[in-house]
Design a protein around this motif. Structure first.
Motif: not given
Length: 349
Positions: A122-126, A150-151, A153-161, A191-193
């Protein structure tokens, strides 16, 4: 064999329904894995065949990327198959039946292995989606790239955490044991996707309109149709995520079907994007700049008012003589070339 109702297990309908959803989800995941295998082979062959000195580094990176995705998907299928076998065959007398086993024993190592590779995939696809968003919007004049990414990227960081926390929680419980946290995690990655899907789809639709204005309806680029927009934006994964999150929020076992297929669907979505890149049919930056800055100045082209460069040609074999004209539009964005062959029987324009 004739079906006999007396052979049916003595279980409540809701328990049987839950067991059906777990089993059907495992079968659906294996079906999607077949698509994943075919796409991986196609992508690998194309990338190797088209590799040269100019694109060697890029293709090697893509080869490593799809290989990692395929390995993760294969491990996920192994984990899911083993866990399903445990629930429905080896531990079928578990209190509450196979569905209760799948819920209560979600944390055992063989299943936790599948959860881990799913989260990594999931991280790789994001990351791939964020990269595609950067590529597609980098050619748009007047729009700073940071304003677009920017948005996401923020959602990816949140998804990663949240993904890390999700792995910690599922190491000793089930996603259904903490449904609120599970919904938050999946809602974040969804939301990111969805955001990237909307961004990419909007950009490609805008590009389609510009292409129609410049080239007309008969010569639209191959990346401007609906299918290419859905592929480029990984809309398939977003749809499956919604099909899982909504039943989960409603406490409906139907979500188990789509939960087990999510790992393979996200891999298929990524491979479809790489396949378009390998075929050279992905969204190209140079043409995007040209179309974004080119405007059609008149509804029809009047060749008589354009400067032209004339060169005489002569075909010694056929004795055909003619003129080649190259006309440039006043805005300098489109070059029209036509050729008139002075043969008595034919003319080419």
């Amino acid at each position: 064999m004739i079906y006999n109702s007396s052979w049916a297990p003595d279980e409540p309908p809701d328990v049987l329904y839950a067991e059906k959803t777990w089993l059907q989800g495992a079968l659906l995941s294996n079906i999607v894995y077949g698509v994943e295998l075919a796409l991986f082979i196609m992508c690998f062959k194309l990338l190797v065949r088209q590799m040269n000195r100019t694109n060697r580094r890029r293709h090697l990176i893509l080869l490593v990327f799809i290989s990692v995705l395929f390995i993760l998907g294969t491990i996920f299928v192994y984990s899911l198959s083993e866990f399903t076998q445990l629930a429905f065959i080896e531990q079928r007398n578990f209190p509450g039946g196979p569905s209760a086993y799948e819920n209560d024993m979600f944390w055992i190592p063989v299943d936790e292995l599948g959860v881990a590779v799913w989260v990594i995939g999931n991280w790789l696809m994001d990351l791939l989606l964020v990269w595609r968003c950067i590529v597609i919007f980098s050619a748009l004049p007047g729009v700073p790239i940071w304003a677009v990414v920017v948005l996401p990227s923020i959602l990816f960081c949140a998804s990663f955490s949240l993904g890390v926390l999700f792995l910690v929680k599922t190491s000793h419980s089930s996603p259904y044991g903490s449904p609120k946290f599970t919904i938050i995690y999946f809602a974040t990655t969804l939301a990111l996707n969805v955001m990237v899907t909307v961004f990419i789809a909007t950009r490609l639709l805008y590009y389609q309109r510009r292409a129609r204005t410049v080239f007309g309806g008969m010569h639209l680029p191959h990346y401007s149709n609906l299918a290419s927009i859905l592929v480029e934006s990984a809309a398939l994964y977003s749809i499956f995520s919604i099909l899982f999150v909504v039943p989960l929020a409603l406490n409906n076992p139907l979500g188990s079907v789509f939960l087990q297929a999510l790992g393979q669907v996200q891999t298929v979505s990524s491979l479809l994007i790489i396949y378009r890149v390998a075929r050279g049919r992905s969204f190209p930056g140079d043409e995007s700049v040209q179309l974004s800055t080119t405007q059609r100045s008149a509804p029809e082209i009047r060749l008589g008012h354009m400067p032209s460069v004339r060169s005489s040609i002569f075909d010694m074999g056929n004795g055909v003589k003619g003129d080649t004209h190259k006309e440039a539009l006043p805005n300098g964005g489109v070059m029209v070339t036509h050729e008139v062959i002075s043969d008595e029987s034919r003319s080419v324009v």
